[in-house]
Every structure is written in C-alpha cells, then in structure tokens.
Design a protein around this motif. Structure first.
Motif, PDB file in Angstrom:
ATOM      1  N   LYS A 194      -0.488  27.360 141.173  1.00 43.63           N
ATOM      2  CA  LYS A 194       0.135  26.121 141.653  1.00 43.63           C
ATOM      3  C   LYS A 194      -0.037  25.987 143.170  1.00 43.63           C
ATOM      4  O   LYS A 194      -0.358  24.913 143.675  1.00 43.63           O
ATOM      5  CB  LYS A 194       1.632  26.176 141.310  1.00 43.63           C
ATOM      6  CG  LYS A 194       2.247  24.862 140.941  1.00 43.63           C
ATOM      7  CD  LYS A 194       3.609  25.115 140.315  1.00 43.63           C
ATOM      8  CE  LYS A 194       4.474  23.888 140.447  1.00 43.63           C
ATOM      9  NZ  LYS A 194       5.793  24.093 139.852  1.00 43.63           N
ATOM     10  N   LYS A 196      -3.632  25.099 143.889  1.00 42.95           N
ATOM     11  CA  LYS A 196      -3.960  23.697 143.617  1.00 42.95           C
ATOM     12  C   LYS A 196      -3.499  22.817 144.762  1.00 42.95           C
ATOM     13  O   LYS A 196      -4.226  21.939 145.226  1.00 42.95           O
ATOM     14  CB  LYS A 196      -3.334  23.235 142.304  1.00 42.95           C
ATOM     15  CG  LYS A 196      -3.740  21.807 141.968  1.00 42.95           C
ATOM     16  CD  LYS A 196      -3.242  21.346 140.625  1.00 42.95           C
ATOM     17  CE  LYS A 196      -3.855  20.000 140.270  1.00 42.95           C
ATOM     18  NZ  LYS A 196      -3.618  18.968 141.283  1.00 42.95           N
ATOM     19  N   ALA A 197      -2.290  23.066 145.257  1.00 45.73           N
ATOM     20  CA  ALA A 197      -1.773  22.277 146.378  1.00 45.73           C
ATOM     21  C   ALA A 197      -2.676  22.443 147.600  1.00 45.73           C
ATOM     22  O   ALA A 197      -2.965  21.470 148.316  1.00 45.73           O
ATOM     23  CB  ALA A 197      -0.342  22.702 146.698  1.00 45.73           C
ATOM     24  N   VAL A 231      -5.888  23.245 147.587  1.00 45.60           N
ATOM     25  CA  VAL A 231      -7.176  22.589 147.297  1.00 45.60           C
ATOM     26  C   VAL A 231      -7.039  21.076 147.505  1.00 45.60           C
ATOM     27  O   VAL A 231      -7.874  20.425 148.154  1.00 45.60           O
ATOM     28  CB  VAL A 231      -7.625  22.895 145.849  1.00 45.60           C
ATOM     29  CG1 VAL A 231      -8.806  22.009 145.441  1.00 45.60           C
ATOM     30  CG2 VAL A 231      -7.989  24.373 145.704  1.00 45.60           C
ATOM     31  N   ASP A 232      -5.956  20.508 146.973  1.00 43.06           N
ATOM     32  CA  ASP A 232      -5.765  19.068 147.063  1.00 43.06           C
ATOM     33  C   ASP A 232      -5.589  18.599 148.507  1.00 43.06           C
ATOM     34  O   ASP A 232      -5.870  17.451 148.842  1.00 43.06           O
ATOM     35  CB  ASP A 232      -4.543  18.650 146.226  1.00 43.06           C
ATOM     36  CG  ASP A 232      -4.788  18.851 144.731  1.00 43.06           C
ATOM     37  OD1 ASP A 232      -5.949  19.144 144.371  1.00 43.06           O
ATOM     38  OD2 ASP A 232      -3.837  18.727 143.943  1.00 43.06           O
ATOM     39  N   ALA A 233      -5.094  19.519 149.368  1.00 45.72           N
ATOM     40  CA  ALA A 233      -4.852  19.145 150.765  1.00 45.72           C
ATOM     41  C   ALA A 233      -6.075  19.366 151.650  1.00 45.72           C
ATOM     42  O   ALA A 233      -6.003  19.174 152.862  1.00 45.72           O
ATOM     43  CB  ALA A 233      -3.660  19.949 151.302  1.00 45.72           C
ATOM     44  N   PRO A 265      -9.626  17.977 151.511  1.00 41.23           N
ATOM     45  CA  PRO A 265     -10.710  17.186 150.931  1.00 41.23           C
ATOM     46  C   PRO A 265     -12.075  17.439 151.561  1.00 41.23           C
ATOM     47  O   PRO A 265     -13.099  17.105 150.960  1.00 41.23           O
ATOM     48  CB  PRO A 265     -10.245  15.735 151.172  1.00 41.23           C
ATOM     49  CG  PRO A 265      -9.284  15.825 152.307  1.00 41.23           C
ATOM     50  CD  PRO A 265      -8.617  17.157 152.196  1.00 41.23           C
ATOM     51  N   SER A 300      -8.753  20.986 139.415  1.00 43.13           N
ATOM     52  CA  SER A 300      -8.761  19.777 138.577  1.00 43.13           C
ATOM     53  C   SER A 300      -8.714  18.474 139.370  1.00 43.13           C
ATOM     54  O   SER A 300      -9.179  17.449 138.888  1.00 43.13           O
ATOM     55  CB  SER A 300      -7.626  19.829 137.544  1.00 43.13           C
ATOM     56  OG  SER A 300      -6.385  20.047 138.176  1.00 43.13           O
ATOM     57  N   ASP A 301      -8.172  18.502 140.584  1.00 47.76           N
ATOM     58  CA  ASP A 301      -8.149  17.277 141.389  1.00 47.76           C
ATOM     59  C   ASP A 301      -8.865  17.449 142.721  1.00 47.76           C
ATOM     60  O   ASP A 301      -8.609  16.697 143.669  1.00 47.76           O
ATOM     61  CB  ASP A 301      -6.700  16.853 141.640  1.00 47.76           C
ATOM     62  CG  ASP A 301      -6.011  16.407 140.358  1.00 47.76           C
ATOM     63  OD1 ASP A 301      -6.611  15.611 139.606  1.00 47.76           O
ATOM     64  OD2 ASP A 301      -4.883  16.883 140.086  1.00 47.76           O
ATOM     65  N   ALA A 302      -9.744  18.439 142.809  1.00 50.14           N
ATOM     66  CA  ALA A 302     -10.433  18.701 144.083  1.00 50.14           C
ATOM     67  C   ALA A 302     -11.348  17.537 144.436  1.00 50.14           C
ATOM     68  O   ALA A 302     -12.026  16.981 143.571  1.00 50.14           O
ATOM     69  CB  ALA A 302     -11.236  19.990 143.982  1.00 50.14           C
ATOM     70  N   ALA A 303     -11.367  17.187 145.728  1.00 52.11           N
ATOM     71  CA  ALA A 303     -12.255  16.111 146.169  1.00 52.11           C
ATOM     72  C   ALA A 303     -13.706  16.576 146.124  1.00 52.11           C
ATOM     73  O   ALA A 303     -14.604  15.822 145.766  1.00 52.11           O
ATOM     74  CB  ALA A 303     -11.864  15.683 147.587  1.00 52.11           C
ATOM     75  N   SER A 326     -15.956  19.819 144.710  1.00 50.63           N
ATOM     76  CA  SER A 326     -15.963  21.122 144.051  1.00 50.63           C
ATOM     77  C   SER A 326     -17.255  21.344 143.288  1.00 50.63           C
ATOM     78  O   SER A 326     -17.955  20.393 142.921  1.00 50.63           O
ATOM     79  CB  SER A 326     -14.777  21.250 143.104  1.00 50.63           C
ATOM     80  OG  SER A 326     -14.881  20.307 142.064  1.00 50.63           O
TER      81      SER A 326
END
Lengths: 229, 373
Positions: free
Chosen positions: B142, B145-146, B148-150, B152, B170-173, B175
């Motif tokens: 978790k 993921k945070a 990675v998402d931060a 971009p 799963s939400d990476a800008a 990858s």
C-alpha cells in the motif's frame, strides 16, 4: 477413538504467521499416543467437514480475515461441531473471528460469537515474545505475538493465560480466552510447537481419553529453551 | 550548516569509525550527514540519474547487476553490500558520479523516491519477511502504491507475476510491467487491490476488479529468481538507455565459497519463506548445513519455518546450528526429517568429514558473519 480429523481452516488466508504448524504438531504428538490422524485442509471455497474433531484457525492480515469470516458465516458447521464436542484452537486473527466483534480494514464486524469477547484496534502494535501461564494446565507457555488488536473479555469469561511478559490481549495482563473446548490466543510460534503439552491437552479433549506422559526429549528441550527467548 | 561543511564532517566521522571502530563505513557517514543536513538525499541526487532497486528478495544481487548495466553509460556509484537504509544511500551519494544505483529497504523506498526523484525504480517482489517490522505484506504494498502514484515522472519496472507488484503499479503513470508467464505466490490468496479472493488459474492470477498478471508490457520466459532478476536489471537499464548485458553467475547468486575446517562450503543467504523455498530447490549435494538466527534483520519470529517445505532435505545428511537452531531442528523433527543439532558451524561440519563440499544455507546475520570472517 481410533483416528481423529484435524481440520486446518483456510490456511491460504489464515497462514500469515506460520500457524499451520499447529496441525503438524498435533498429528506428530498423536502418533506418540498411538492415535492416527488426518489433516484436512479446507480452503475458502470449500465447506467445512461436520465430523472434524479438532478445528484450527490462524493469524492473518485484515482482508484475509474478513474473507475467512465470510466463508465461515456461510454455514453453521463450526458451531455445530463444537456443540458435539470438537475442539477449536483459534490464534490471533482467528481468535478475533470467533469473538463477538472485531475491527478489520477500518470497519467493525460481527464475529462468530463462540467466545464472549470483543476486539478493537489498539493504539500501538503488540509485537514480540510472550510468556504466560495458562490456568488450564498450570503450564508456562511461550509464543510470539504480532497484532494491533485489543481484546476485552466480557464478564465471566476465563482468560486463556496470565501474561508475565508481553501484551497478550493488549493490556499485558491476560492472553486469549477459553470456554469449554474453544481456545483463543494471540500466541504464534506456532503455539503448539513451542508448547507441546498444550497439543497433548487438545488431543485429550478431542479424544476424551487421558494419555500418559510421552517422551520426546527434543520437544521438551525446545519448550524449555523457548521460554527463555 | 552548509552542505560542503556537512560532507566534510560526515566523511571525517566515517574515517574515524573505520580507523577506530573498524566499521565498514557504509552507514556512519550517511547517518551523520542526514542528522546535520536532513536534505542531503535531495541535494546529492540532483544533477545525476538515479535508479532504485527494492523488493523482499534479490535486492543486493540485482542492484549489483543493474549497476553493471548502468556503468556502461558513465560513472556509477552503488551500495553493493546489502546496507540499504536511508543512511547507506546517503553515504553512497557522497561520492560524485553521473549515475547512482541504490538498493533500498522496502519501508524506506517511499522516502527515497520522494527525495531522489529517480529516473527508474525496479520493484522485484514482495512477500513475507521480518514481520515483526513489516507487520503485513499488504501494508508495504500500500505504501509502495502511494509512492508510485506520487511519482509520475519516474519509470517503474516491476514483475507483475507478483500480485503485490501488479497492485503497486496498477495506477502508475509510467511503468514497464513484466511477466515471466505467471508464478504462484505464497501470500497471494487475497487481491491486494480490492480484498476479494484472488482467482488463480494455474500460475496466473486475475480478479474481478481488473488486477491480473496478464496486463503486462513485456513478456519473458519463465526462470528461477536469479534469471528473472537479471532480465529485470537489463529492462531497467534500458530505461536509462543502456544496452543489455549477460551476467556472470556470481553476480546473480548470493552464494559465497569459504573453506571452513578444511571443507569447501558454498554458503547461501536465506531469510524468509520465499528465499528458503528457492534455496532448498537448488540444493544439489547430500551434505547440508542450516544456520538459523533470529536477530532484528533475520526476523525475531521464526514461526514462518512451518510455512517452508523442507521435503528437499529428506534423506540427506542435515546438520543444524545457529542461535535458533533448535527451532528449525524441531521443525524438521516433526516433518520426520532427521538432523543433527550442533552448537556452531565447525561442530556441524564434523558430521561431514571426508565430504568434498557442503552446502550451507545461512540466515542473514549468520551469512554476514561468515562473509566477513
């Protein structure tokens, strides 16, 4: 009784802290007592066998704990088997599951109410060695705990053990709870590996017959050494 | 304090700790530097390309491999010995270079991503390890993921056959999601994204929420961890523009050769259920020593021993030593696998007099004690 069935419930979900070893230790100790056993692994997608003699629940992360609870609520098998005299050993997340209420992933949920206890999130995580004495056998126990739950026992409920070092149910005074053949505890290790006499007690309860002391020097030595960890 | 002065002071402390305390000097300078100049990681990582490597298993060897790849492009610094907290990164970055390849502890990764603004981050795998410190695998995933998402602007390379990596990406800008054709995961029963029961079809997972290892950008053939990590190192290197290379086996295996009591020992690092399982599959000979400790970096709780199948040792000559030898000895005893319990490695090796070589699987602290002796 010739053979006993040890049912390891949802190990793929409740197997985060090695508690599956409890089943192996039971089967191993049973051999010394001349009892044959079978270990039955039941996954989330399968139904529990009604004729199990010993049921085991282990520790897990929140999401897995919720899935296991959901599966157990699909049927009343566990409740029925215990009513018939089966033994249940529930560790950590499993202990919380069989209480009245607990918290997981930020939500309060109703457990199976096999033990009249309530669990809630604590302020800090309880991690480390536990030393405790259980009143059932007057036996010194050791284990390893790793949880953030605080469990309170409603009036009249007997604690599983009195803690001398560690957190137990969260306040450092008592660990777990016990009613009849239902045992709840926060102790990993696995608990039966580090405390083989407890495994013998569970086998006694499951078979209804008392056993002679058995000689397994390595098991006794391990229990003794582990009490000093 | 200004950076230049802080650097001088940190270097001096490192020199003193090496000279007076005979320490390796990998953490002290960085620790001093971060104390007196907390923004050191931010400042020292500017004006160079950073690559980070993290995961439960294979960090050190993969960092070594990626460092070799990146070195083709220009001067490269790297922490190659397994020290991987923020202070080790700071020590490494105290040396000037065009590139830095840093091995990073799982829990420190978010901070390192935020502060060093890496060009590329390689996420190897996540499984149970040091649970007294990590608590839960999901908790680490978790946080990843945070992070990675931060970020971009960073390219994240990861092995999505591991559902926790698939989730982190799963939400990476940006990858590169790599699949090696699927692989069962010992802790993969629950979807890390939505909490449902994860569906496994042989070696491939999928969930109704959409998480699946079939969502990949690159596919490679299946192989052992060493092979996969080599492929991932080359893929991460390619993000920086480096050509692929093939590695010497020594780069990819955390195995050292030592003569102890006159016997040739191949000593392999093992530390958690996943790495023990991997190591046990590669035991070739008949003479095996297991060394178990349970200090902080080994993990204080040894319950996980019961989640490892030791069947590969059945019928072999097994000797066990280490501070927590009895934990593993009893584990094997219950499994019906005979073993000798001994106080130390020389004691264990007395059972193998005349053996040409012995394979040793050693817990983290035991491994490093043997390596440094």
């Amino acid at each position: 009784m010739s053979a006993i069935r040890i049912v390891r419930i949802h190990n793929e979900l409740l197997g985060t802290y090695g508690d599956q070893g409890n089943a192996e230790v039971l089967a191993f100790r049973a051999k010394f007592h001349g009892i044959s056993t079978s270990i039955i692994d039941v996954t989330y997608e399968q139904a529990l066998p009604r004729n199990g003699n010993i049921f085991l629940l282990g520790g897990a992360e929140d999401a897995a704990q919720l899935l296991s609870l959901e599966a157990l609520k699909r049927e009343k098998t566990l409740e029925g088997a215990i009513g018939d005299g089966a033994v249940l050993l529930a560790v950590c997340a499993g202990f919380q599951i069989i209480g009245n209420t607990f918290w997981a992933d930020g939500q309060k949920v109703d457990g199976l109410s096999l033990l009249d206890v309530e669990s809630s999130p604590g302020k800090k995580r309880c991690v480390g060695e536990v030393k405790a004495k259980t009143s059932i056998l007057n036996l010194d126990l050791s284990g390893f705990e790793n949880h953030s739950g605080v469990t309170t026992l409603n009036s009249g409920v007997q604690a599983f053990a009195k803690v001398s070092s560690g957190y137990g149910n969260g306040d450092g005074r008592f660990d777990g709870a016990v009613v009849g053949n239902v045992f709840g505890t926060y102790m990993h290790g696995p608990i039966l590996a580090r405390n083989p006499q407890l495994a013998d007690l569970i086998l006694t309860r499951a078979t209804g017959s008392a056993f002679n002391q058995i000689s397994d020097p390595l098991a006794s030595k391990y229990a003794e050494i582990a009490r000093k960890y | 304090m200004r950076l230049a002065v802080s650097l001088k002071l940190a270097k001096l402390m490192g020199y003193l700790s090496r000279k007076l305390l005979h320490k390796s000097g990998e953490t002290i300078p960085g620790k001093v530097l971060l104390t007196i100049y907390p923004r050191a990681l931010i400042v020292l990582s500017q004006a160079r390309e950073i690559a980070l490597v993290s995961g439960t298993n294979g960090k050190t060897s993969t960092t070594k491999a990626l460092s070799e790849v990146v070195s083709q492009l220009g001067t490269t610094v790297s922490n190659k010995t397994g020290s991987n907290l923020d202070r080790a990164s700071a020590t490494t970055l105290m040396s000037p270079s065009q590139y830095a390849v840093l091995e990073v502890d799982e829990l420190y990764l978010p901070r390192l991503i935020a502060e060093t603004k890496p060009r590329v981050v390689l996420l190897l795998n996540l499984s149970r390890d040091q649970l007294h410190r990590m608590h839960e695998v999901k908790r680490v995933a978790k946080r990843w993921k945070a992070a990675v998402d931060a970020a971009p602007d960073t390219v994240f390379v990861g092995d999505v056959d591991d559902p926790f990596i698939g989730y982190a990406l799963s939400d990476a800008a940006n990858s590169v999601r790599v699949s090696f054709g699927g692989r069962r995961h010992g802790d993969g029963a629950v979807c890390p994204a939505c909490g449902k029961y994860l569906q496994w079809n042989r070696d491939n997972y999928s969930c109704s929420c959409g998480l699946s290892n079939k969502n990949f950008d690159l596919e490679r053939r299946a192989g052992l961890a060493a092979f996969r990590n080599a492929e991932l190192a080359n893929i991460a290197g390619a993000v920086l523009g480096a050509p692929s290379i093939s590695f010497a086996p020594a780069v990819l295996e955390r195995v050292i050769e030592r003569k102890v009591s006159g016997i040739d020992c191949s000593i392999r690092l093992v530390k958690n259920p996943a790495s023990w399982s991997e190591a046990l599959t590669s035991v070739k000979g008949e003479s095996v020593v297991l060394i178990l400790n349970a200090r902080q970096v080994d993990g204080l709780d040894t319950s996980w021993l019961w989640d490892v199948s030791f069947e590969a040792l059945r019928g072999k000559n097994v000797a066990i030593c280490g501070e927590r030898a009895i934990d593993i000895s009893y584990r094997l005893h219950v499994a019906g696998i005979e073993n000798w319990l001994e106080a130390d490695l020389p004691g264990a090796l007395t059972h193998f007099n005349g053996a040409s070589s012995v394979e040793v699987l050693a817990a983290y602290t035991a491994f490093f004690k043997l390596v440094s002796s």
